[in-house]
Design a protein around this motif. Structure first.
Motif, PDB file in Angstrom:
ATOM      1  N   ILE A   7      12.187 -26.857  18.780  1.00 48.23           N
ATOM      2  CA  ILE A   7      12.126 -25.410  18.410  1.00 48.23           C
ATOM      3  C   ILE A   7      11.480 -24.516  19.349  1.00 48.23           C
ATOM      4  O   ILE A   7      10.682 -25.061  20.374  1.00 48.23           O
ATOM      5  CB  ILE A   7      11.491 -25.244  17.203  1.00 48.23           C
ATOM      6  N   GLU A   8      11.685 -23.329  19.648  1.00 48.23           N
ATOM      7  CA  GLU A   8      11.288 -22.353  20.785  1.00 48.23           C
ATOM      8  C   GLU A   8       9.935 -22.138  20.298  1.00 48.23           C
ATOM      9  O   GLU A   8       9.036 -22.256  21.198  1.00 48.23           O
ATOM     10  CB  GLU A   8      12.090 -20.987  20.537  1.00 48.23           C
ATOM     11  N   ILE A   9       9.634 -21.749  18.943  1.00 51.20           N
ATOM     12  CA  ILE A   9       8.148 -21.190  18.493  1.00 51.20           C
ATOM     13  C   ILE A   9       7.839 -21.830  17.279  1.00 51.20           C
ATOM     14  O   ILE A   9       8.693 -22.012  16.344  1.00 51.20           O
ATOM     15  CB  ILE A   9       7.941 -19.814  18.660  1.00 51.20           C
ATOM     16  N   ALA A  10       6.666 -22.500  17.147  1.00 47.30           N
ATOM     17  CA  ALA A  10       5.885 -22.648  15.799  1.00 47.30           C
ATOM     18  C   ALA A  10       4.469 -22.082  15.796  1.00 47.30           C
ATOM     19  O   ALA A  10       3.967 -21.869  16.883  1.00 47.30           O
ATOM     20  CB  ALA A  10       5.792 -24.379  15.952  1.00 47.30           C
ATOM     21  N   LYS A  37       8.562 -25.033  22.291  1.00 45.62           N
ATOM     22  CA  LYS A  37       8.248 -24.645  23.774  1.00 45.62           C
ATOM     23  C   LYS A  37       6.893 -23.992  23.634  1.00 45.62           C
ATOM     24  O   LYS A  37       5.915 -23.936  24.554  1.00 45.62           O
ATOM     25  CB  LYS A  37       9.238 -23.789  24.374  1.00 45.62           C
ATOM     26  N   LYS A  38       6.588 -23.035  22.372  1.00 47.93           N
ATOM     27  CA  LYS A  38       5.326 -22.599  22.204  1.00 47.93           C
ATOM     28  C   LYS A  38       4.868 -23.193  21.068  1.00 47.93           C
ATOM     29  O   LYS A  38       5.520 -22.951  19.884  1.00 47.93           O
ATOM     30  CB  LYS A  38       5.617 -20.969  22.498  1.00 47.93           C
ATOM     31  N   LEU A  39       3.521 -23.205  21.055  1.00 50.50           N
ATOM     32  CA  LEU A  39       2.731 -23.445  19.787  1.00 50.50           C
ATOM     33  C   LEU A  39       1.870 -22.364  19.544  1.00 50.50           C
ATOM     34  O   LEU A  39       0.754 -22.231  20.245  1.00 50.50           O
ATOM     35  CB  LEU A  39       2.068 -24.937  19.532  1.00 50.50           C
ATOM     36  N   ILE A  40       1.772 -21.601  18.524  1.00 50.27           N
ATOM     37  CA  ILE A  40       0.979 -20.319  18.226  1.00 50.27           C
ATOM     38  C   ILE A  40       0.122 -20.625  17.126  1.00 50.27           C
ATOM     39  O   ILE A  40       0.429 -20.995  16.041  1.00 50.27           O
ATOM     40  CB  ILE A  40       1.712 -19.071  18.181  1.00 50.27           C
ATOM     41  N   LEU A  41      -1.272 -20.848  17.557  1.00 44.02           N
ATOM     42  CA  LEU A  41      -2.383 -21.139  16.368  1.00 44.02           C
ATOM     43  C   LEU A  41      -2.825 -19.886  16.116  1.00 44.02           C
ATOM     44  O   LEU A  41      -3.694 -19.095  16.825  1.00 44.02           O
ATOM     45  CB  LEU A  41      -3.365 -21.843  17.100  1.00 44.02           C
ATOM     46  N   ASN A  73       1.281 -32.367  27.638  1.00 37.91           N
ATOM     47  CA  ASN A  73       2.514 -32.538  27.975  1.00 37.91           C
ATOM     48  C   ASN A  73       3.463 -31.415  28.237  1.00 37.91           C
ATOM     49  O   ASN A  73       4.893 -31.595  28.071  1.00 37.91           O
ATOM     50  CB  ASN A  73       3.163 -33.499  26.755  1.00 37.91           C
ATOM     51  N   GLY A  74       2.995 -30.182  28.483  1.00 34.60           N
ATOM     52  CA  GLY A  74       4.064 -29.015  28.694  1.00 34.60           C
ATOM     53  C   GLY A  74       4.215 -27.934  27.823  1.00 34.60           C
ATOM     54  O   GLY A  74       4.980 -27.054  27.847  1.00 34.60           O
ATOM     55  N   VAL A  75       3.634 -28.192  26.566  1.00 35.65           N
ATOM     56  CA  VAL A  75       3.928 -27.064  25.651  1.00 35.65           C
ATOM     57  C   VAL A  75       2.762 -26.093  25.584  1.00 35.65           C
ATOM     58  O   VAL A  75       1.655 -26.337  25.827  1.00 35.65           O
ATOM     59  CB  VAL A  75       3.528 -27.840  23.739  1.00 35.65           C
TER      60      VAL A  75
END
Length: 282
Positions: A7-10, A37-41, A73-75
């Protein structure tokens, strides 16, 4: 071979690591099921308000290690500060490898603007009486702990689980009004600033809905929490959706075998080693 969803963004928020209410194993299962690709906390990931040396289980450490491993790992990991982890606001605009700490975020997603923030700045109870909000946080954590005990008994009796906190929120008119006011204020401000999406957390109420006033409209999104609802927001193929752990159980799988077997001291060492490596690389 276990297949992960790309997925692109979580977006996850209100995990409250370090509290009895946090369902870290559920979250770890979810994180192991995706490759974003992006994980937004989006705030309140670690609960500094209620942090105690006596309680920080192995499963909570595994979540931290998983997030650090994803960054390695690049996320791209973007940590937006909340009120329970407000101590991190002194490190805003800090970058360590693929991890960045910010107070708010604006992204362009397929030609549309998305505004991300935790949401506590719009909570008058926190702004006007922080000590009362902290006291409420302890009370909420105690209610969640009591709820776990009751649900354990209900399961043994073959009955359906219940959410005490949801019952309290739904039954108190003031709480319902507070949530509606919160959503309206945030959405009106997003419309005023021409944001197509406004993404927040804080109130533990997962939601995805269009909000409209005489000046325009925006999509209001709330990522919910990992205390009661076990939800996240996902963006893929130009669309948002709410992921619900209880309803979407086909996608996640359980903890990585290498992490599962690790002792507490090994987990702490692994977190420290990766963190040092990222600092050197930055």
């Amino acid at each position: 071979m276990k297949i992960k969803r790309k997925i692109e963004i979580a977006v996850i928020s209100d995990v409250h690591l370090g509290t009895y209410g946090c369902h870290a194993k559920h979250l770890l299962s979810y994180l192991n099921s995706i490759t974003p690709k992006k994980l937004i906390l989006n705030g309140d990931i670690i609960d500094v308000w209620q942090f105690s040396k006596r309680y920080f289980p192995k499963s909570h450490l595994k979540v931290i290690k998983k997030i650090i491993d994803m960054a390695a790992n690049g996320v791209e990991i973007i940590y937006i500060t909340g009120n329970h982890d407000e101590v991190l606001r002194k490190f805003s605009d800090t970058n360590i490898g693929n991890l960045s700490i910010v107070d708010k975020l604006v992204l362009e997603l397929d030609g549309k603007k998305a505004w991300f923030f935790h949401g506590d700045v719009f909570d008058t109870s926190i702004q006007n009486a922080k000590w009362l909000a902290k006291l409420g946080g302890y009370g909420y954590d105690l209610l969640i702990l009591l709820n776990r005990c009751i649900n354990w008994c209900l399961e043994r009796m073959g009955k359906e689980k219940r959410s005490l906190s949801k019952k309290v929120k739904d039954g108190v008119k003031g709480a319902v009004k507070y949530i509606n006011d919160y959503e309206t204020v945030i959405s009106d401000l997003a419309i005023e600033n021409d944001y197509d999406y406004v993404v927040c957390g804080h109130i533990h109420q997962p939601k995805m809905v269009y909000k409209e006033n005489k000046y325009g409209k925006t999509m209001y999104l709330n990522s919910g929490d990992w205390v009661e609802n076990f939800t996240a927001l996902e963006y893929q193929f130009k669309r948002w959706k709410i992921y619900n752990f209880n309803k979407d159980k086909l996608a996640p799988f359980y903890v990585d075998e290498d992490v599962k077997a690790m002792e507490m001291k090994d987990l702490i060492a692994a977190i420290t080693i990766v963190d040092q490596h990222q600092k050197k690389s930055s």
